[in-house]
Motif scaffolding. Structure first.
Motif, PDB file in Angstrom:
ATOM      1  N   ASN A  20       0.843  -1.118  -0.023  1.00 48.06           N
ATOM      2  CA  ASN A  20      -0.109   0.017   0.007  1.00 48.06           C
ATOM      3  C   ASN A  20       0.872   1.276  -0.050  1.00 48.06           C
ATOM      4  OD1 ASN A  20      -2.411   1.472   0.035  1.00 48.06           O
ATOM      5  ND2 ASN A  20      -2.814   1.211   2.135  1.00 48.06           N
ATOM      6  N   TYR A  21       2.103   1.275   0.575  1.00 48.85           N
ATOM      7  CA  TYR A  21       2.851   2.432   0.859  1.00 48.85           C
ATOM      8  C   TYR A  21       3.895   2.438  -0.078  1.00 48.85           C
ATOM      9  CZ  TYR A  21       0.266   3.080   5.270  1.00 48.85           C
ATOM     10  OH  TYR A  21      -0.644   3.209   6.407  1.00 48.85           O
ATOM     11  N   TYR A  22       4.193   1.567  -1.120  1.00 49.13           N
ATOM     12  CA  TYR A  22       5.429   1.342  -1.673  1.00 49.13           C
ATOM     13  C   TYR A  22       5.334   1.403  -3.353  1.00 49.13           C
ATOM     14  CZ  TYR A  22       6.665  -0.210   2.982  1.00 49.13           C
ATOM     15  OH  TYR A  22       6.672  -0.016   3.979  1.00 49.13           O
ATOM     16  N   GLU A  23       6.231   1.696  -3.957  1.00 57.11           N
ATOM     17  CA  GLU A  23       6.418   1.604  -5.477  1.00 57.11           C
ATOM     18  C   GLU A  23       6.455   0.111  -5.885  1.00 57.11           C
ATOM     19  OE1 GLU A  23       6.225   3.600  -7.700  1.00 57.11           O
ATOM     20  OE2 GLU A  23       6.425   5.745  -6.815  1.00 57.11           O
ATOM     21  N   ASN A  24       6.039  -0.247  -6.994  1.00 57.75           N
ATOM     22  CA  ASN A  24       5.568  -1.611  -7.426  1.00 57.75           C
ATOM     23  C   ASN A  24       6.974  -2.279  -7.287  1.00 57.75           C
ATOM     24  OD1 ASN A  24       4.762  -3.986  -8.453  1.00 57.75           O
ATOM     25  ND2 ASN A  24       4.493  -3.095 -10.648  1.00 57.75           N
ATOM     26  N   GLY A  25       7.170  -3.291  -6.812  1.00 63.16           N
ATOM     27  CA  GLY A  25       8.435  -4.091  -6.727  1.00 63.16           C
ATOM     28  C   GLY A  25       9.612  -3.538  -5.910  1.00 63.16           C
ATOM     29  N   SER A  26       9.518  -2.364  -4.923  1.00 66.41           N
ATOM     30  CA  SER A  26      10.265  -1.609  -4.454  1.00 66.41           C
ATOM     31  C   SER A  26       9.867  -1.354  -2.978  1.00 66.41           C
ATOM     32  CB  SER A  26      10.703  -0.354  -5.111  1.00 66.41           C
ATOM     33  OG  SER A  26      11.470   0.556  -4.478  1.00 66.41           O
ATOM     34  N   THR A  27      10.690  -0.949  -2.290  1.00 65.06           N
ATOM     35  CA  THR A  27      10.504  -0.526  -0.773  1.00 65.06           C
ATOM     36  C   THR A  27      10.656   0.842  -0.654  1.00 65.06           C
ATOM     37  OG1 THR A  27      12.966  -0.814  -0.212  1.00 65.06           O
ATOM     38  CG2 THR A  27      11.655  -2.752   0.307  1.00 65.06           C
ATOM     39  N   ASP A  28      10.723   1.585  -1.732  1.00 58.83           N
ATOM     40  CA  ASP A  28      10.555   3.143  -1.696  1.00 58.83           C
ATOM     41  C   ASP A  28       9.146   3.565  -1.696  1.00 58.83           C
ATOM     42  OD1 ASP A  28      13.210   3.122  -2.411  1.00 58.83           O
ATOM     43  OD2 ASP A  28      13.024   3.070  -4.555  1.00 58.83           O
ATOM     44  N   ILE A  29       9.040   4.599  -0.828  1.00 56.60           N
ATOM     45  CA  ILE A  29       7.536   5.160  -0.737  1.00 56.60           C
ATOM     46  C   ILE A  29       7.010   5.726  -2.119  1.00 56.60           C
ATOM     47  CG2 ILE A  29       6.503   7.245   0.151  1.00 56.60           C
ATOM     48  CD1 ILE A  29       7.434   4.996   2.127  1.00 56.60           C
ATOM     49  N   ALA A  30       5.865   5.206  -2.457  1.00 55.23           N
ATOM     50  CA  ALA A  30       5.048   5.362  -3.532  1.00 55.23           C
ATOM     51  C   ALA A  30       5.229   6.923  -3.909  1.00 55.23           C
ATOM     52  CB  ALA A  30       3.851   4.963  -3.611  1.00 55.23           C
ATOM     53  N   THR A  31       5.226   7.242  -5.221  1.00 53.87           N
ATOM     54  CA  THR A  31       5.080   8.556  -5.607  1.00 53.87           C
ATOM     55  C   THR A  31       3.550   9.163  -5.380  1.00 53.87           C
ATOM     56  OG1 THR A  31       4.723   7.932  -7.797  1.00 53.87           O
ATOM     57  CG2 THR A  31       6.812   8.640  -7.355  1.00 53.87           C
ATOM     58  N   SER A  32       2.789   8.274  -5.286  1.00 53.63           N
ATOM     59  CA  SER A  32       1.194   8.580  -5.264  1.00 53.63           C
ATOM     60  C   SER A  32       1.164   9.017  -3.694  1.00 53.63           C
ATOM     61  CB  SER A  32       0.446   7.284  -5.220  1.00 53.63           C
ATOM     62  OG  SER A  32       0.720   6.414  -4.073  1.00 53.63           O
ATOM     63  N   ILE A  33       1.990   9.045  -2.745  1.00 56.28           N
ATOM     64  CA  ILE A  33       2.135   9.488  -1.549  1.00 56.28           C
ATOM     65  C   ILE A  33       2.603  10.839  -1.316  1.00 56.28           C
ATOM     66  CG2 ILE A  33       2.631   9.306   1.079  1.00 56.28           C
ATOM     67  CD1 ILE A  33       1.977   6.119   0.290  1.00 56.28           C
ATOM     68  N   THR A  34       4.054  10.891  -1.859  1.00 51.88           N
ATOM     69  CA  THR A  34       4.925  11.950  -2.015  1.00 51.88           C
ATOM     70  C   THR A  34       4.228  13.056  -2.763  1.00 51.88           C
ATOM     71  OG1 THR A  34       6.184  11.156  -3.743  1.00 51.88           O
ATOM     72  CG2 THR A  34       7.012  10.409  -1.564  1.00 51.88           C
ATOM     73  N   THR A  35       3.559  12.528  -3.899  1.00 52.76           N
ATOM     74  CA  THR A  35       3.238  13.994  -4.683  1.00 52.76           C
ATOM     75  C   THR A  35       1.675  14.185  -4.334  1.00 52.76           C
ATOM     76  OG1 THR A  35       4.648  13.066  -6.633  1.00 52.76           O
ATOM     77  CG2 THR A  35       2.895  14.505  -7.337  1.00 52.76           C
ATOM     78  N   TYR A  36       0.796  13.145  -4.200  1.00 55.71           N
ATOM     79  CA  TYR A  36      -0.786  13.368  -4.015  1.00 55.71           C
ATOM     80  C   TYR A  36      -1.211  13.119  -2.740  1.00 55.71           C
ATOM     81  CZ  TYR A  36      -0.017  12.987  -9.091  1.00 55.71           C
ATOM     82  OH  TYR A  36       0.410  13.031 -10.502  1.00 55.71           O
ATOM     83  N   ARG A  37      -0.437  12.813  -1.730  1.00 50.90           N
ATOM     84  CA  ARG A  37      -0.862  12.476  -0.523  1.00 50.90           C
ATOM     85  C   ARG A  37      -1.831  11.240  -0.263  1.00 50.90           C
ATOM     86  NH1 ARG A  37       0.126  16.371   3.552  1.00 50.90           N
ATOM     87  NH2 ARG A  37      -0.706  14.890   5.025  1.00 50.90           N
ATOM     88  N   SER A  38      -1.532  10.343  -1.512  1.00 51.39           N
ATOM     89  CA  SER A  38      -2.712   9.305  -1.504  1.00 51.39           C
ATOM     90  C   SER A  38      -2.300   7.848  -1.174  1.00 51.39           C
ATOM     91  CB  SER A  38      -3.255   9.108  -3.361  1.00 51.39           C
ATOM     92  OG  SER A  38      -4.082   8.086  -3.252  1.00 51.39           O
ATOM     93  N   VAL A  39      -2.947   7.234  -0.155  1.00 50.95           N
ATOM     94  CA  VAL A  39      -2.745   6.103   0.288  1.00 50.95           C
ATOM     95  C   VAL A  39      -4.120   5.388   0.439  1.00 50.95           C
ATOM     96  CG1 VAL A  39      -2.872   6.772   2.841  1.00 50.95           C
ATOM     97  CG2 VAL A  39      -1.702   4.656   1.922  1.00 50.95           C
ATOM     98  N   SER A  40      -4.276   4.191  -0.170  1.00 51.29           N
ATOM     99  CA  SER A  40      -5.773   3.361  -0.178  1.00 51.29           C
ATOM    100  C   SER A  40      -6.164   3.075   1.186  1.00 51.29           C
ATOM    101  CB  SER A  40      -5.487   2.170  -0.979  1.00 51.29           C
ATOM    102  OG  SER A  40      -5.179   2.913  -2.348  1.00 51.29           O
ATOM    103  N   ASP A  41      -7.497   3.391   1.422  1.00 56.76           N
ATOM    104  CA  ASP A  41      -8.148   2.668   2.437  1.00 56.76           C
ATOM    105  C   ASP A  41      -8.244   1.393   2.252  1.00 56.76           C
ATOM    106  OD1 ASP A  41      -8.441   5.074   3.853  1.00 56.76           O
ATOM    107  OD2 ASP A  41     -10.244   5.667   2.841  1.00 56.76           O
ATOM    108  N   PHE A  42      -8.495   0.625   3.320  1.00 61.48           N
ATOM    109  CA  PHE A  42      -8.995  -0.880   3.106  1.00 61.48           C
ATOM    110  C   PHE A  42     -10.620  -0.646   2.621  1.00 61.48           C
ATOM    111  CE2 PHE A  42      -5.462  -1.595   6.039  1.00 61.48           C
ATOM    112  CZ  PHE A  42      -4.635  -2.428   5.240  1.00 61.48           C
ATOM    113  N   PHE A  43     -10.931  -1.229   1.417  1.00 57.96           N
ATOM    114  CA  PHE A  43     -12.123  -1.063   1.149  1.00 57.96           C
ATOM    115  C   PHE A  43     -12.700  -2.451   0.323  1.00 57.96           C
ATOM    116  CE2 PHE A  43      -9.551   0.337  -2.355  1.00 57.96           C
ATOM    117  CZ  PHE A  43     -10.536  -0.148  -3.631  1.00 57.96           C
ATOM    118  N   ARG A  44     -14.004  -2.303   0.264  1.00 57.51           N
ATOM    119  CA  ARG A  44     -14.546  -3.343  -0.916  1.00 57.51           C
ATOM    120  C   ARG A  44     -15.916  -2.342  -1.692  1.00 57.51           C
ATOM    121  NH1 ARG A  44     -19.883  -4.238   0.235  1.00 57.51           N
ATOM    122  NH2 ARG A  44     -20.794  -3.389   2.190  1.00 57.51           N
TER     123      ARG A  44
END
Length: 369
Positions: free
Chosen positions: A305-329
């Motif tokens: 949820n917090y990382y780039e695909n295949g990496s342990t780097d923080i996702a750009t979706s978080i650093t750029t858009y402050r977006s992290v997914s809720d747990f949802f259905r």
């Protein structure tokens, strides 16, 4: 030379049409003669009289011919011939229903031995859908409470299915549908003044399996069904915008997109229920279907949820858009329009025969008494 070719072609074509018309008239005369012979009580000669035309009759003529033969065989006490003739009548017109108002009573009784219920009915369907996301647990990068709102998005679906008709009213059905689904999440009061807007677009393969009940009212057949679905997520991506504001009213916005597939569970499940109605057009059906699919599984993967695909780097979706997914259905409501063509299978109704060992047990008990 070309004129000669056209002349020969047209001559052959016209001769064929004339011969077919003449043959049709001859067979109609034969059918009328057979009806007269039947009325006169000359039953034994009917099969030989009608045989040359049986392969050339139209379906309507074939129904009349086999009806005469079935009645004749019943009169001369040949039940096998009567059943064979009535079965061929049903193959010519699978929707023929013998009634006391228009048919002899012995034909009505004979008809009770047969069914034309389609074993399978294939279907095609397409339509629109609306998707609702439901938060199971909020996830945030902000230490302070934020405000979240959700909007329904629209999508499309197309596919086909098959009904296995167990009885006249009950079917086991499944579909394979390819569809798009979309929904929007807006979060405000991030860090006090910032706003984030995320539109998530998904593509799915839905494979619902359900039990359907239907009832016929003339040409209209309403139905309802209940079951479960396997839902396979093919792709997911987000269109994002983030507005960075301060208490002075100044803001800086950034827009873009990012992938979400690796943050989502590909295999999901849902319950399925729906209602609809089919309308008969000749031997086929057009239908409208309102379906609800309630998601049963969480779509968000916790470990990515917090990382780039295949990496342990923080996702750009978080650093750029402050977006992290809720747990949802997600739930989905769809409206589809369909077309179905029953595969008729005229056949004799099977009578249940108990296994041989049960017969022996029953016979032995009867003898003891």
């Amino acid at each position: 030379m070309r004129f000669l070719f056209v002349y020969v072609f047209l001559s052959c074509f016209l001769k064929t049409v004339v011969l077919q018309a003449q043959e049709s008239n001859d067979c109609e005369q034969t059918l009328n003669q057979a009806a007269q012979e039947f009325t006169a009580g000359h039953f034994y000669g009917l099969p030989a009289l009608l045989k040359p035309c049986l392969d050339n009759f139209s379906n309507e003529q074939r129904v009349r011919a086999y009806m005469l033969l079935a009645q004749a065989y019943l009169v001369i006490d040949d039940p096998i011939g009567a059943e064979d003739s009535y079965l061929k009548l049903l193959r010519a017109d699978p929707e023929y229903i013998a009634t006391q108002e228009k048919d002899p009573i012995d034909i009505v009784y004979l008809s009770k031995k047969f069914t034309t219920r389609p074993v399978f009915t294939p279907r095609l369907r397409a339509g629109v859908n609306a998707t609702f996301n439901h938060v199971i647990q909020e996830v945030s990068t902000d230490p302070m409470p934020i405000t979240t709102s959700h909007k329904t998005g629209l999508g499309l679906q197309i596919g086909g299915g098959l009904d296995w008709n167990v009885t006249d009213h009950l079917s086991v059905s499944f579909d394979v549908l390819l569809g798009t689904k979309s929904f929007q999440t807006t979060k405000s009061r991030i860090s006090g003044f910032d706003t984030q807007n995320i539109i998530e677009n998904q593509s799915w393969i839905d494979i619902p399996l359900y039990l359907k009940y239907s009832r016929e009212y003339g040409r209209i057949i309403p139905f309802a069904y209940l079951g479960a679905s396997t839902n396979i997520l093919l792709s997911a991506s987000a269109t994002a915008s983030f507005s960075n504001s301060n208490d002075s009213g100044n803001s800086l916005s950034v827009d873009g997109s990012f992938p979400l597939s690796y943050k989502r569970n590909a295999l999901n499940k849902s319950i399925v229920l729906g209602i609809g109605a089919a309308y008969k057009v000749k031997r086929n059906f057009i239908s409208v279907d309102l379906r609800y699919m309630g998601g049963l599984t969480n779509l968000t993967k916790a470990n990515t949820n917090y990382y780039e695909n295949g990496s342990t780097d923080i996702a750009t979706s978080i650093t750029t858009y402050r977006s992290v997914s809720d747990f949802f259905r997600i739930d989905n409501l769809s409206l589809s329009f369909g077309y179905s063509r029953p595969i008729y299978n005229p056949r004799r109704i099977k009578v249940f025969e108990p296994p041989a060992f049960l017969k022996k047990i029953f016979n032995s008990k009867t003898k003891k008494k």
